[in-house]
Design a protein around this motif. Structure first.
Motif, PDB file in Angstrom:
ATOM      1  N   CYS A  59      67.780  67.585  41.686  1.00  0.00           N
ATOM      2  CA  CYS A  59      68.759  67.189  40.678  1.00  0.00           C
ATOM      3  C   CYS A  59      69.653  68.395  40.414  1.00  0.00           C
ATOM      4  O   CYS A  59      69.199  69.396  39.860  1.00  0.00           O
ATOM      5  CB  CYS A  59      68.021  66.748  39.408  1.00  0.00           C
ATOM      6  SG  CYS A  59      69.091  66.662  37.970  1.00  0.00           S
TER       7      CYS A  59
ATOM      8  N   PRO B  26      72.489  68.724  38.409  1.00  0.00           N
ATOM      9  CA  PRO B  26      72.814  69.059  37.019  1.00  0.00           C
ATOM     10  C   PRO B  26      71.680  69.775  36.286  1.00  0.00           C
ATOM     11  O   PRO B  26      71.918  70.658  35.471  1.00  0.00           O
ATOM     12  CB  PRO B  26      73.088  67.696  36.374  1.00  0.00           C
ATOM     13  CG  PRO B  26      73.489  66.819  37.511  1.00  0.00           C
ATOM     14  CD  PRO B  26      72.693  67.297  38.696  1.00  0.00           C
ATOM     15  N   GLN B  27      70.460  69.388  36.564  1.00  0.00           N
ATOM     16  CA  GLN B  27      69.333  70.023  35.866  1.00  0.00           C
ATOM     17  C   GLN B  27      68.748  71.191  36.663  1.00  0.00           C
ATOM     18  O   GLN B  27      67.836  71.859  36.184  1.00  0.00           O
ATOM     19  CB  GLN B  27      68.224  68.997  35.615  1.00  0.00           C
ATOM     20  CG  GLN B  27      68.647  67.904  34.678  1.00  0.00           C
ATOM     21  CD  GLN B  27      67.453  67.106  34.223  1.00  0.00           C
ATOM     22  OE1 GLN B  27      66.598  67.591  33.497  1.00  0.00           O
ATOM     23  NE2 GLN B  27      67.376  65.866  34.688  1.00  0.00           N
TER      24      GLN B  27
ATOM     25  N   MET C 214      62.993  66.703  41.151  1.00  0.00           N
ATOM     26  CA  MET C 214      62.376  65.622  40.397  1.00  0.00           C
ATOM     27  C   MET C 214      62.225  64.353  41.215  1.00  0.00           C
ATOM     28  O   MET C 214      62.776  64.238  42.306  1.00  0.00           O
ATOM     29  CB  MET C 214      63.127  65.354  39.100  1.00  0.00           C
ATOM     30  CG  MET C 214      64.585  65.054  39.217  1.00  0.00           C
ATOM     31  SD  MET C 214      65.344  65.216  37.609  1.00  0.00           S
ATOM     32  CE  MET C 214      64.261  64.248  36.630  1.00  0.00           C
TER      33      MET C 214
ATOM     34  N   CYS D 137      64.628  59.999  37.654  1.00  0.00           N
ATOM     35  CA  CYS D 137      66.074  60.013  37.419  1.00  0.00           C
ATOM     36  C   CYS D 137      66.498  58.671  36.824  1.00  0.00           C
ATOM     37  O   CYS D 137      67.247  58.624  35.852  1.00  0.00           O
ATOM     38  CB  CYS D 137      66.804  60.278  38.735  1.00  0.00           C
ATOM     39  SG  CYS D 137      68.578  59.979  38.673  1.00  0.00           S
TER      40      CYS D 137
ATOM     41  N   LEU E 197      65.127  58.369  33.208  1.00  0.00           N
ATOM     42  CA  LEU E 197      65.831  59.246  32.266  1.00  0.00           C
ATOM     43  C   LEU E 197      67.156  58.630  31.853  1.00  0.00           C
ATOM     44  O   LEU E 197      67.598  58.766  30.720  1.00  0.00           O
ATOM     45  CB  LEU E 197      66.092  60.615  32.907  1.00  0.00           C
ATOM     46  CG  LEU E 197      64.903  61.568  32.983  1.00  0.00           C
ATOM     47  CD1 LEU E 197      65.279  62.806  33.773  1.00  0.00           C
ATOM     48  CD2 LEU E 197      64.445  61.960  31.587  1.00  0.00           C
ATOM     49  N   ARG E 198      67.771  57.915  32.777  1.00  0.00           N
ATOM     50  CA  ARG E 198      69.073  57.337  32.469  1.00  0.00           C
ATOM     51  C   ARG E 198      68.988  56.087  31.614  1.00  0.00           C
ATOM     52  O   ARG E 198      69.986  55.618  31.080  1.00  0.00           O
ATOM     53  CB  ARG E 198      69.849  57.050  33.746  1.00  0.00           C
ATOM     54  CG  ARG E 198      70.990  58.020  33.894  1.00  0.00           C
ATOM     55  CD  ARG E 198      71.715  57.837  35.160  1.00  0.00           C
ATOM     56  NE  ARG E 198      70.825  57.863  36.285  1.00  0.00           N
ATOM     57  CZ  ARG E 198      70.634  56.821  37.087  1.00  0.00           C
ATOM     58  NH1 ARG E 198      71.266  55.706  36.897  1.00  0.00           N
ATOM     59  NH2 ARG E 198      69.810  56.938  38.095  1.00  0.00           N
TER      60      ARG E 198
ATOM     61  N   ALA F  93      72.397  66.592  30.440  1.00  0.00           N
ATOM     62  CA  ALA F  93      72.675  66.671  31.884  1.00  0.00           C
ATOM     63  C   ALA F  93      72.882  65.275  32.464  1.00  0.00           C
ATOM     64  O   ALA F  93      73.782  65.045  33.266  1.00  0.00           O
ATOM     65  CB  ALA F  93      71.535  67.383  32.596  1.00  0.00           C
ATOM     66  N   CYS F  94      72.072  64.317  32.033  1.00  0.00           N
ATOM     67  CA  CYS F  94      72.179  62.953  32.552  1.00  0.00           C
ATOM     68  C   CYS F  94      73.420  62.260  32.002  1.00  0.00           C
ATOM     69  O   CYS F  94      74.073  61.489  32.703  1.00  0.00           O
ATOM     70  CB  CYS F  94      70.945  62.137  32.194  1.00  0.00           C
ATOM     71  SG  CYS F  94      69.423  62.798  32.898  1.00  0.00           S
TER      72      CYS F  94
ATOM     73  N   CYS G   9      76.217  63.376  34.038  1.00  0.00           N
ATOM     74  CA  CYS G   9      75.909  63.410  35.470  1.00  0.00           C
ATOM     75  C   CYS G   9      76.781  62.457  36.286  1.00  0.00           C
ATOM     76  O   CYS G   9      77.038  61.327  35.876  1.00  0.00           O
ATOM     77  CB  CYS G   9      74.448  63.020  35.660  1.00  0.00           C
ATOM     78  SG  CYS G   9      73.970  62.945  37.380  1.00  0.00           S
TER      79      CYS G   9
ATOM     80  N   TYR H  49      74.002  60.678  39.975  1.00  0.00           N
ATOM     81  CA  TYR H  49      72.977  59.633  40.054  1.00  0.00           C
ATOM     82  C   TYR H  49      73.290  58.457  40.989  1.00  0.00           C
ATOM     83  O   TYR H  49      72.360  57.871  41.552  1.00  0.00           O
ATOM     84  CB  TYR H  49      72.578  59.130  38.659  1.00  0.00           C
ATOM     85  CG  TYR H  49      73.638  58.330  37.967  1.00  0.00           C
ATOM     86  CD1 TYR H  49      73.746  56.975  38.198  1.00  0.00           C
ATOM     87  CD2 TYR H  49      74.534  58.927  37.096  1.00  0.00           C
ATOM     88  CE1 TYR H  49      74.729  56.227  37.579  1.00  0.00           C
ATOM     89  CE2 TYR H  49      75.525  58.202  36.478  1.00  0.00           C
ATOM     90  CZ  TYR H  49      75.619  56.848  36.724  1.00  0.00           C
ATOM     91  OH  TYR H  49      76.597  56.129  36.126  1.00  0.00           O
TER      92      TYR H  49
HETATM   93  S1  SF4 Z   1      70.909  61.206  36.018  1.00  0.00           S
HETATM   94 FE1  SF4 Z   1      71.726  63.011  37.032  1.00  0.00          FE
HETATM   95  S2  SF4 Z   1      71.082  64.725  35.734  1.00  0.00           S
HETATM   96 FE2  SF4 Z   1      69.821  62.969  35.193  1.00  0.00          FE
HETATM   97  S3  SF4 Z   1      68.024  63.188  36.482  1.00  0.00           S
HETATM   98 FE3  SF4 Z   1      69.431  61.852  37.574  1.00  0.00          FE
HETATM   99  S4  SF4 Z   1      70.591  63.204  38.920  1.00  0.00           S
HETATM  100 FE4  SF4 Z   1      69.585  64.484  37.391  1.00  0.00          FE
END
Ligand code: SF4
Length: 91
Positions: free
Chosen positions: A9, A11-12, A16, A21, A24-25, A42-43, A46, A49
């Protein structure tokens, strides 16, 4: 996609799981209701994704990862990837 695929990932700046991912979104952006965890900054910002969703990021299996393999870092500047990223920015 297998649940146990690892990607990097950007941005982070962390390795992972692809499923993580997606999970988290699903978190609420901005102020989260009591008890819920808000989406990571970050998400929220982002643009990477869609590449994860479309399985365009390099991955290794969790087993290989635990064995020391690391997935390559996606090239966000590659024309095909830019096109996918662009599609969500325009939306
Ligand atoms: S949405 Fe983007 S920042 Fe969040 S975990 Fe997925 S790739 Fe990483």
């Amino acid at each position: 996609m297998s649940k146990d695929m690892m990607f990097y990932c950007i941005p982070q700046q962390a390795y992972m799981r692809t499923e993580n991912c997606m999970n988290l979104r699903k978190r609420p952006a901005g102020k989260a209701p009591a008890g819920a965890q808000p989406m990571l900054r970050a998400c929220e910002k982002c643009t990477m994704y869609p590449l994860v969703d479309k399985k365009k990021v390099p991955t290794v299996s969790l087993g290989d990862y635990l064995g020391g393999d690391k997935p390559k870092i996606a090239n966000l500047q590659a024309a095909a990837n830019k096109k996918i990223i662009q599609a969500i920015i325009i939306k």
